[in-house]
Design an enzyme around this catalytic site. Structure first.
Site, PDB file in Angstrom:
ATOM      1  N   LYS A 120       0.844  -1.210   0.000  1.00  0.00           N
ATOM      2  CA  LYS A 120       0.000   0.000   0.000  1.00  0.00           C
ATOM      3  C   LYS A 120       0.879   1.260   0.000  1.00  0.00           C
ATOM      4  CE  LYS A 120      -2.122  -1.194   3.836  1.00  0.00           C
ATOM      5  NZ  LYS A 120      -1.634  -2.532   4.197  1.00  0.00           N
ATOM      6  N   ARG A 150      -0.382  -9.272  13.243  1.00  0.00           N
ATOM      7  CA  ARG A 150      -1.005  -8.264  12.363  1.00  0.00           C
ATOM      8  C   ARG A 150      -1.857  -8.935  11.284  1.00  0.00           C
ATOM      9  NH1 ARG A 150       4.243  -5.303  10.634  1.00  0.00           N
ATOM     10  NH2 ARG A 150       2.953  -4.052   9.260  1.00  0.00           N
ATOM     11  N   ARG A 182      11.848  -6.239   5.169  1.00  0.00           N
ATOM     12  CA  ARG A 182      11.837  -4.805   5.512  1.00  0.00           C
ATOM     13  C   ARG A 182      12.367  -4.605   6.931  1.00  0.00           C
ATOM     14  NH1 ARG A 182       6.257  -1.549   5.293  1.00  0.00           N
ATOM     15  NH2 ARG A 182       5.859  -2.688   7.219  1.00  0.00           N
ATOM     16  N   ARG A 188      11.463  -0.741  12.264  1.00  0.00           N
ATOM     17  CA  ARG A 188      10.076  -0.710  12.763  1.00  0.00           C
ATOM     18  C   ARG A 188       9.851  -1.799  13.808  1.00  0.00           C
ATOM     19  NH1 ARG A 188       5.560   0.305   8.178  1.00  0.00           N
ATOM     20  NH2 ARG A 188       4.402  -0.951   9.672  1.00  0.00           N
ATOM     21  N   ARG A 239      -9.581   0.643   8.383  1.00  0.00           N
ATOM     22  CA  ARG A 239      -9.145  -0.713   8.742  1.00  0.00           C
ATOM     23  C   ARG A 239     -10.213  -1.453   9.550  1.00  0.00           C
ATOM     24  NH1 ARG A 239      -3.338   0.345   8.274  1.00  0.00           N
ATOM     25  NH2 ARG A 239      -2.156  -1.588   8.398  1.00  0.00           N
TER      26      ARG A 239
HETATM   27  P1  B4P Z   1       4.524  -1.540   2.167  1.00  0.00           P
HETATM   28  O1  B4P Z   1       4.104  -0.880   0.928  1.00  0.00           O
HETATM   29  O2  B4P Z   1       5.399  -0.745   3.070  1.00  0.00           O
HETATM   30  O3  B4P Z   1       3.377  -2.148   3.048  1.00  0.00           O
HETATM   31  P2  B4P Z   1       2.030  -1.560   3.599  1.00  0.00           P
HETATM   32  O4  B4P Z   1       1.002  -2.448   2.978  1.00  0.00           O
HETATM   33  O5  B4P Z   1       1.912  -0.102   3.353  1.00  0.00           O
HETATM   34  O6  B4P Z   1       2.205  -1.692   5.161  1.00  0.00           O
HETATM   35  P3  B4P Z   1       1.669  -1.890   6.616  1.00  0.00           P
HETATM   36  O7  B4P Z   1       0.314  -2.533   6.619  1.00  0.00           O
HETATM   37  O8  B4P Z   1       2.805  -2.587   7.249  1.00  0.00           O
HETATM   38  O9  B4P Z   1       1.596  -0.583   7.424  1.00  0.00           O
HETATM   39  P4  B4P Z   1       0.805   0.586   8.080  1.00  0.00           P
HETATM   40  O10 B4P Z   1       1.850   1.594   8.171  1.00  0.00           O
HETATM   41  O11 B4P Z   1      -0.432   0.934   7.335  1.00  0.00           O
HETATM   42  O12 B4P Z   1       5.260  -2.866   1.719  1.00  0.00           O
HETATM   43  C1  B4P Z   1       5.905  -3.736   2.620  1.00  0.00           C
HETATM   44  C2  B4P Z   1       7.232  -4.219   2.081  1.00  0.00           C
HETATM   45  O13 B4P Z   1       7.044  -4.928   0.879  1.00  0.00           O
HETATM   46  C3  B4P Z   1       8.206  -3.086   1.789  1.00  0.00           C
HETATM   47  O14 B4P Z   1       9.474  -3.431   2.281  1.00  0.00           O
HETATM   48  C4  B4P Z   1       8.211  -3.006   0.271  1.00  0.00           C
HETATM   49  O15 B4P Z   1       9.468  -2.601  -0.237  1.00  0.00           O
HETATM   50  C5  B4P Z   1       7.916  -4.437  -0.136  1.00  0.00           C
HETATM   51  N1  B4P Z   1       7.193  -4.507  -1.403  1.00  0.00           N
HETATM   52  C6  B4P Z   1       6.198  -3.671  -1.814  1.00  0.00           C
HETATM   53  N2  B4P Z   1       5.767  -4.037  -3.039  1.00  0.00           N
HETATM   54  C7  B4P Z   1       6.504  -5.149  -3.393  1.00  0.00           C
HETATM   55  C8  B4P Z   1       6.524  -6.007  -4.543  1.00  0.00           C
HETATM   56  N3  B4P Z   1       5.715  -5.804  -5.599  1.00  0.00           N
HETATM   57  N4  B4P Z   1       7.379  -7.058  -4.558  1.00  0.00           N
HETATM   58  C9  B4P Z   1       8.202  -7.274  -3.503  1.00  0.00           C
HETATM   59  N5  B4P Z   1       8.267  -6.502  -2.396  1.00  0.00           N
HETATM   60  C10 B4P Z   1       7.406  -5.452  -2.336  1.00  0.00           C
HETATM   61  O16 B4P Z   1       0.333   0.098   9.565  1.00  0.00           O
HETATM   62  C11 B4P Z   1       1.185  -0.135  10.666  1.00  0.00           C
HETATM   63  C12 B4P Z   1       0.401  -0.259  12.008  1.00  0.00           C
HETATM   64  O17 B4P Z   1      -0.226   1.022  12.374  1.00  0.00           O
HETATM   65  C13 B4P Z   1      -0.788  -1.239  12.048  1.00  0.00           C
HETATM   66  O18 B4P Z   1      -0.387  -2.580  12.328  1.00  0.00           O
HETATM   67  C14 B4P Z   1      -1.686  -0.643  13.189  1.00  0.00           C
HETATM   68  O19 B4P Z   1      -1.224  -0.995  14.471  1.00  0.00           O
HETATM   69  C15 B4P Z   1      -1.520   0.865  13.022  1.00  0.00           C
HETATM   70  N6  B4P Z   1      -2.580   1.447  12.160  1.00  0.00           N
HETATM   71  C16 B4P Z   1      -2.387   2.028  10.932  1.00  0.00           C
HETATM   72  N7  B4P Z   1      -3.551   2.463  10.429  1.00  0.00           N
HETATM   73  C17 B4P Z   1      -4.524   2.134  11.329  1.00  0.00           C
HETATM   74  C18 B4P Z   1      -5.939   2.289  11.352  1.00  0.00           C
HETATM   75  N8  B4P Z   1      -6.591   2.856  10.324  1.00  0.00           N
HETATM   76  N9  B4P Z   1      -6.629   1.838  12.431  1.00  0.00           N
HETATM   77  C19 B4P Z   1      -6.013   1.273  13.477  1.00  0.00           C
HETATM   78  N10 B4P Z   1      -4.649   1.084  13.513  1.00  0.00           N
HETATM   79  C20 B4P Z   1      -3.911   1.511  12.451  1.00  0.00           C
END
Ligand code: B4P
Length: 195
Positions: free
Chosen positions: A14, A145, A128, A134, A89
C-alpha cells in the site's frame, strides 16, 4: 475529485504504490500508519497511546484514528482528491470515512484491494524489518497483524463491494506491473462513471 482507498493486508504494498499514485494523479496522501508513527516518534500523548497497540500488532482504537483523520482533512477541502493508505481498517472507520466524505461534498471513487498470499507478505515484512527499524516488523508481530487483518479489517472490502466500488488487483509481480494494474482499474472506474 478522485478519492482512492488502497486496501490490503500488511506488506501488500500500500505504502509503495501510494507514492507512485500520488505522482501520477497529484493526490494528497493520507496514511494512518505514517501519521501514527510520526506521533510515536514525537512522543505525543497520542503517540504514546498508539505505541503499545502498534508494537503488539493490534489496531489503534477507532476513536483515536478517526480523530486523527478528521484533523488531517480539515482545512484541505479542495484539491484533486485523496489517497487513503491503511485507512479504513475496520467497518466503523469505513462508515466514518463515508460520512466525512459526504460532509466534504465528495465520495470514495474506488477501493483498490491488493491481493498477496500470506507467505509472500511475511517474507516482505521480515525483509523490511532488517533495515526499517520498525518495532512491528518482526515475525511474532507480523503473524499477529495478519490475524488482526483477517478478523477485523478484511470485512471492510465487503462494505465497499456493496457500494460497487471494490476492485481487486493482483499484488504479486514487480512494483511497476502492479502499478499498471492499479491505474487500469482506476481508469476503468472513471470511464464507467463518465459513461
Ligand atoms: P509496504 O508498501 O510498506 O506495506 P504496507 O502495505 O503499506 O504496510 P503496513 O500494513 O505494514 O503498514 P501501516 O503503516 O499501514 O510494503 C511492505 C514491504 O514490501 C516493503 O518493504 C516493500 O518494499 C515491499 N514490497 C512492496 N511491493 C513489493 C513487490 N511488488 N514485490 C516485492 N516486495 C514489495 O500500519 C502499521 C500499524 O499502524 C498497524 O499494524 C496498526 O497498528 C496501526 N494502524 C495504521 N492504520 C490504522 C488504522 N486505520 N486503524 C487502526 N490502527 C492503524
Amino acid at each position: 475529485m478522485l478519492n482512492i482507498i488502497l486496501f490490503g493486508p500488511p506488506g501488500a504494498g500500500k505504502g509503495t504504490q501510494s507514492e507512485k499514485l500520488i505522482e501520477r494523479y497529484g493526490l494528497l496522501h493520507v496514511s494512518t500508519g505514517d501519521l501514527l508513527r510520526s506521533e510515536k516518534a514525537n512522543k505525543t500523548e497520542l503517540g504514546l497511546l498508539a505505541k503499545k497497540y502498534i508494537d503488539e500488532g493490534h489496531l489503534v482504537p477507532d476513536e483515536v484514528v478517526i480523530g486523527m483523520i478528521r484533523n488531517k482533512l480539515s482545512g484541505n477541502l479542495l484539491g484533486p482528491g485523496y489517497i487513503f493508505d491503511g485507512f479504513p481498517r475496520t467497518v466503523v472507520q469505513a462508515h466514518e470515512l463515508d460520512k466525512l466524505m459526504t460532509e466534504l461534498g465528495t465520495e470514495i471513487t474506488i477501493m483498490v484491494s491488493l491481493e498477496v498470499d500470506e507467505n509472500e507478505l511475511v517474507k516482505r515484512l521480515l525483509k523490511r524489518g532488517e533495515t526499517s527499524g520498525r518495532s512491528d516488523d518482526n515475525e511474532e508481530t507480523v503473524r499477529k497483524r495478519l490475524e488482526v487483518y483477517n478478523r477485523e479489517t478484511s470485512p471492510v472490502a465487503s462494505h465497499y463491494s456493496r457500494q460497487g466500488k471494490l476492485s481487486v488487483v493482483n499484488g504479486l509481480g514487480t512494483v511497476s506491473e502492479i502499478f499498471d494494474r492499479i491505474c487500469n482499474a482506476v481508469s476503468d472506474k472513471l470511464k464507467f462513471q463518465v459513461g
